[in-house]
Enzyme design. Structure first.
Site, PDB file in Angstrom:
ATOM      1  CG  HIS A 149      -2.254  -0.793   1.169  1.00 10.47           C
ATOM      2  ND1 HIS A 149      -3.162  -0.420   0.186  1.00 10.47           N
ATOM      3  CD2 HIS A 149      -2.681  -1.813   1.848  1.00 10.47           C
ATOM      4  CE1 HIS A 149      -4.308  -1.162   0.141  1.00 10.47           C
ATOM      5  NE2 HIS A 149      -3.823  -2.131   1.168  1.00 10.47           N
ATOM      6  CB  CYS A 246      -2.161   2.845  -4.887  1.00 10.21           C
ATOM      7  SG  CYS A 246      -2.947   1.414  -4.508  1.00 10.21           S
TER       8      CYS A 246
END
EC number: 3.4.22.71
Length: 273
Positions: A149, A246
């Site tokens: 993440h 991301c």
């Protein structure tokens, strides 16, 4: 009169919303602090400590001196980590960053499990650093994709975005991955924005011609914010890793790619004691 009631009602609603937001923010900060503490504890359980990076094969000691270097080759206690979670199979470190984490993989079941679960298997916004079972655990595949993440608190793979900065890219050339008995040294060759295609399902890396085409794209990305390292050669005979995180847009990912340059092995690591 009605206007006064309306304003009081609106003020009450705003106050309630403010309290809810404050409680949520406080809860999230507490969760982040607990996650950071848990990761620090895990590093201690793993016997993790600062290591003299940059060792090359030319610096590798004679066999008579090997015992003094074993823990430097693999400074991770994998036997302790497996007691925490048997899905932990490797460790990734990028010097100069906070990226210093175990790598996990689910052999069966949902392959995005560790996108939402921590090393203890608890639900977590930060998740874990992980690979899918489409990749082998010995990093022998042509391309091993590692996910993490992009956390606002700087954890997980947030600091991959620092590779956008030329100074950082130029001075941060190596990524280290430890497995039981091995230290794999990778050289970063490119970093860029990409679409959200599932790389391992989109490309057949066992097909040499397809791998050639993929490497051409990786070495010369048609993208914004591209960073490339001059003088690095990557061929179909090489093994690469792709770190994926991301960007903040559902349809895009930021990729940092590196090629395996050295595999130092130890006949006896902390895992074997």
């Amino acid at each position: 009169m009605r206007k006064g009631v309306f304003y009081r009602l609106a003020a009450a609603i705003l106050l309630i919303l403010g309290i809810i937001c404050a409680v949520w923010a406080g809860s999230r900060l507490y969760e982040q602090a607990e996650e950071a503490k848990r990761m620090d504890d895990l590093r201690k359980e793993a016997g993790r400590r600062d290591v003299a990076f940059g060792i090359t094969s030319a610096d590798y000691p004679a066999s008579s001196e090997l015992e003094h270097w074993e823990e430097e080759i693999v400074p991770i206690d994998f036997s302790a980590l497996r007691k925490v979670n048997p899905d932990i199979y490797a460790w990734i470190t990028i010097p100069g960053t906070q990226i210093d984490y175990p790598i996990l993989q689910k052999e069966t079941g949902p392959q995005d499990y560790y996108l939402y679960h921590d090393v203890d298997g608890e639900l977590s916004a930060g998740g874990s650093i992980y690979t899918e079972n489409l990749n082998k655990k010995d990093f022998s595949d042509p391309n091993t994709v590692i996910y993490g993440h992009n956390m606002k608190d700087g954890t997980m793979f947030r600091e991959l975005h620092r590779f956008r900065e030329k100074d950082f890219f130029d001075r941060t050339a190596e990524i280290y991955i430890y497995t039981p008995g091995h230290r794999l040294t990778y050289q970063v060759f490119s970093a860029y924005e990409s679409d959200d295609r599932h790389i391992l399902k989109t490309f057949d890396f066992s097909d040499r011609e397809e791998f050639v085409l993929y490497l051409e794209e990786a070495l010369h990305p048609r993208s914004l914010n591209v960073m490339k390292r001059d003088g690095v050669t990557v061929t179909v005979e090489d093994k690469i890793i792709t770190l994926s995180t991301c960007i903040g847009k559902d349809y895009a990912r930021y990729l940092v790619q590196a090629v395996l340059k050295e595999d130092l092995s130890s006949e006896m690591s902390l895992n074997d004691r």
